[in-house]
Design an enzyme around this catalytic site. Structure first.
Site, PDB file in Angstrom:
ATOM      1  N   ASP A   6      -3.684  -4.900   5.418  1.00 27.86           N
ATOM      2  CA  ASP A   6      -5.088  -4.506   5.329  1.00 27.86           C
ATOM      3  C   ASP A   6      -5.420  -3.999   3.918  1.00 27.86           C
ATOM      4  O   ASP A   6      -4.618  -3.283   3.311  1.00 27.86           O
ATOM      5  CB  ASP A   6      -5.306  -3.380   6.351  1.00 27.86           C
ATOM      6  CG  ASP A   6      -6.756  -3.040   6.571  1.00 27.86           C
ATOM      7  OD1 ASP A   6      -7.501  -3.915   7.029  1.00 27.86           O
ATOM      8  OD2 ASP A   6      -7.144  -1.884   6.299  1.00 27.86           O
ATOM      9  N   GLU A  37      -4.828  -8.978   2.685  1.00 29.26           N
ATOM     10  CA  GLU A  37      -6.289  -9.040   2.699  1.00 29.26           C
ATOM     11  C   GLU A  37      -6.771  -8.506   1.362  1.00 29.26           C
ATOM     12  O   GLU A  37      -6.693  -7.308   1.098  1.00 29.26           O
ATOM     13  CB  GLU A  37      -6.862  -8.174   3.835  1.00 29.26           C
ATOM     14  CG  GLU A  37      -8.364  -8.308   3.939  1.00 29.26           C
ATOM     15  CD  GLU A  37      -9.082  -7.062   4.463  1.00 29.26           C
ATOM     16  OE1 GLU A  37     -10.234  -7.199   4.901  1.00 29.26           O
ATOM     17  OE2 GLU A  37      -8.525  -5.962   4.422  1.00 29.26           O
TER      18      GLU A  37
HETATM   19  C1  GLC Z   1     -10.179  -4.149   6.472  1.00 28.47           C
HETATM   20  C2  GLC Z   1     -10.360  -4.510   7.920  1.00 28.47           C
HETATM   21  C3  GLC Z   1     -11.604  -3.860   8.424  1.00 28.47           C
HETATM   22  C4  GLC Z   1     -11.459  -2.363   8.285  1.00 28.47           C
HETATM   23  C5  GLC Z   1     -11.126  -1.970   6.865  1.00 28.47           C
HETATM   24  C6  GLC Z   1     -10.631  -0.562   6.784  1.00 28.47           C
HETATM   25  O1  GLC Z   1     -11.171  -4.667   5.659  1.00 28.47           O
HETATM   26  O2  GLC Z   1     -10.378  -5.902   8.056  1.00 28.47           O
HETATM   27  O3  GLC Z   1     -11.885  -4.191   9.745  1.00 28.47           O
HETATM   28  O4  GLC Z   1     -12.653  -1.739   8.665  1.00 28.47           O
HETATM   29  O5  GLC Z   1     -10.091  -2.762   6.340  1.00 28.47           O
HETATM   30  O6  GLC Z   1      -9.353  -0.457   7.339  1.00 28.47           O
END
Ligand code: GLC
Length: 552
Positions: free
Chosen positions: A206, A265
């Site tokens: 994440d 991500e």
């Molecule tokens: C990422 C996740 C999202 C979350 C954020 C904070 O972007 O995909 O859903 O709110 O991180 O953890």
């Protein structure tokens, strides 16, 4: 094939994202759970996916849908137990499906034991050193250290009542870790090992570009911060110190046989910098979100594909294709909204994305969604990405052709974006509504009781049991496409080669596998070759918003 020979399974995999709370509820507490997932393994197997990625299922107060984690090495009692996890993982593995879990390294929940300890400890204590605490400014130390804005709205600094503030990139319930602290680093390695030892095959990381920070004084103002390019000199995002962290993680991943897989991500624009996360010394793969933000237009798709194939070549990894996930309006809806007129300047780099958000603000009334066209384009887009080199990430429910739910009553919304905008940006709940398994019954078969977000009446038409076995349903089409893809990938596949094609269409081949997409509205001739699959009904021609796979 032995496991070790199959170490690269993820390079061209189809990975299905399960948002656990929305998938299937076995115990009737209205929240989807691990036993619910286990009960649906036959469904996942029939779908033909290679792996599942589970969004967080760890203990959480759900201030951010589970991305506020109170304990990284346990299962939320609302979703089950560690034994349920083991049973689920064993069942998935027995069905030939790999298991990827979500790791949230930027922050914890404010309910995490260490954050509670930090609150109870005094200023300057080792407990506070695990997070990012700073003195407030002004004569009474009651003003936040900076005027920076948090991701879900509001200031990024939250007061704790003793003249100090803590830093949170996201909601105040998600305090950011201090990654300069060796205890924090060691604890994440422990977490990764914990899950890898439990047999998970990989990790989705994440906000993978934000843990390393430079918050040395003087801190810039929000206006100054905005002007700093994301990268090594930005205090918050994409700093070079991340390399050291991921090299350590990679060494741990590689101590397993097969090495554990990881995908980051990373929402950054600089492709050179993006490639770095995907190298084999780092995470190994990185998300490419560009298609998710693009209009359904041949020129945009072609440019993005070419760019990302080049990025993958540079990193030595494979690229990733994503049209939907738990953070964005579902693509069947985005594609049902009008496209920008070619050549017309639009507001920002991401038209259907922006439009999807604007549409949500109007609670789905403006502009009017073209449901039929949205689904046609969604299937055509999916067929297009499934044929590309790289991994495809699918989001649960897209195989049913599910659309975004726009009209959730405000008093039932859960996304912190809604509460912190406040009440303006409705946020991401519309793609997190529990899935329909049957056309009737409590919560459309999601579970024996209700659903944690209201399901609209039209969900009945999209239920699994309605689509299962129904000729031409999105579900049957996904099954067919995934099975065929697996078969076609069995042959040695060279690089993608573009083939010249009429305006508003894209045509490419990989060996004798051809993919042709008509992005426009008017029919065009079917290219020569044996038709293997079509995303819509062919009429002797390829109608608008349709993809065909051919051999030859
Ligand atoms: C990422 C996740 C999202 C979350 C954020 C904070 O972007 O995909 O859903 O709110 O991180 O953890």
């Amino acid at each position: 094939m032995s496991e070790s020979l199959n170490a690269d399974w993820w390079r061209e995999a189809v990975i299905y994202q399960i948002y656990p709370r929305a998938f299937a509820d076995a115990d009737g507490n209205t929240i989807g759970d691990l036993k619910g997932i286990t009960s649906r393994i036959p469904y996942l197997k029939a779908l033909g996916i290679d792996a599942v990625w589970l969004s967080p299922f760890y203990p959480s107060e759900l201030a951010d849908g589970g991305y506020d984690v109170a304990d990284f090495r346990d299962v939320d009692p609302k979703l089950g137990t560690l034994e349920d996890f083991d049973e689920m993982a064993a069942g998935l593995h027995a069905a030939g499906i790999k298991v990827v879990v979500d790791i949230v390294p930027n922050h914890s929940s404010n309910k995490h034991k260490w954050f509670q300890e930090a609150l109870a400890a005094p200023k300057g204590s080792p407990e506070r050193e695990r997070y990012i605490f700073r003195d407030g400014v002004g004569p009474n130390h009651d003003q936040p250290p900076t005027d920076w804005r948090a991701s879900f709205g509001g200031n990024t600094w939250e007061p704790v009542g003793d003249g100090q503030f803590y830093f949170h990139t996201f909601a105040p319930e998600q305090p950011d870790w201090n990654w300069d602290n060796p205890e924090v680093r060691a604890d994440y390695l422990k977490t990764l090992k914990f899950w890898a030892d439990r047999g998970v095959d990989g990790f989705r990381v994440d906000v993978a570009n934000s843990m390393a920070k430079d918050l040395s004084e003087p801190l810039p103002t929000a206006a100054e911060l905005e002007k700093i390019e994301i990268g090594p000199n930005h205090p918050l995002y994409d700093r070079d110190e991340l390399d050291v962290i991921y090299h350590e993680w990679r060494a741990l991943f590689n101590s397993y046989d097969p090495p554990r897989f990881a995908v980051g991500e990373v929402w950054i624009e600089n492709k050179e910098r993006l490639a770095r996360y995907a190298t084999k010394e780092m995470l190994g793969q990185v998300f490419n979100f560009d298609l998710l933000r693009a209009d359904f237009r041949a020129s945009e798709f072609k440019q993005i594909v070419s760019e990302h194939l080049a990025v993958a070549k540079k990193s030595g990894s494979s690229t990733t294709w994503v049209l939907s996930n738990h953070d964005v309006p579902r693509h069947a809806t985005r594609y049902g909204l009008p496209l920008t007129t070619p050549g017309e300047p639009f507001d920002g780099p991401a038209p259907t994305w922006d439009l999807g958000r604007k549409w949500l603000l109007s609670r789905g009334t403006d502009p009017v969604e073209d449901v039929e066209l949205g689904l046609r384009r969604a299937l055509a887009g999916t067929a297009f990405i499934l044929a590309l080199p790289g991994s495809t990430y699918l989001y649960n429910g897209e195989e049913l052709g599910l659309r975004e739910v726009a009209d959730i009553p405000d008093d039932q919304r859960q996304d912190p974006t809604f509460f912190r905008s406040p009440g303006y940006d409705v946020g991401r709940d519309g793609c997190r509504v529990p899935l329909p398994w049957t056309p009737d019954g409590p919560s459309f078969g999601f579970g024996p009781a209700g659903a944690n977000l209201p399901q609209p009446a039209w969900f009945a038409d999209y239920a699994v049991s309605v689509e299962e076995g129904a000729m031409g349903s999105p579900l049957e089409w996904y099954r067919q496409a995934l099975a065929l893809r697996k078969q076609l990938l069995g042959a040695e596949r060279g690089e993608l080669e573009w083939i010249d094609s009429p305006a508003d269409t894209l045509h490419f081949r990989r060996g004798d596998w051809q993919c042709f997409t008509n992005f426009g509205m008017s029919p065009v001739p079917i290219p020569s070759g044996e038709v293997l699959l079509a995303s819509g009904h062919l009429t002797g021609e390829v109608p608008g918003a349709t993809t065909v796979w051919l051999r030859g």
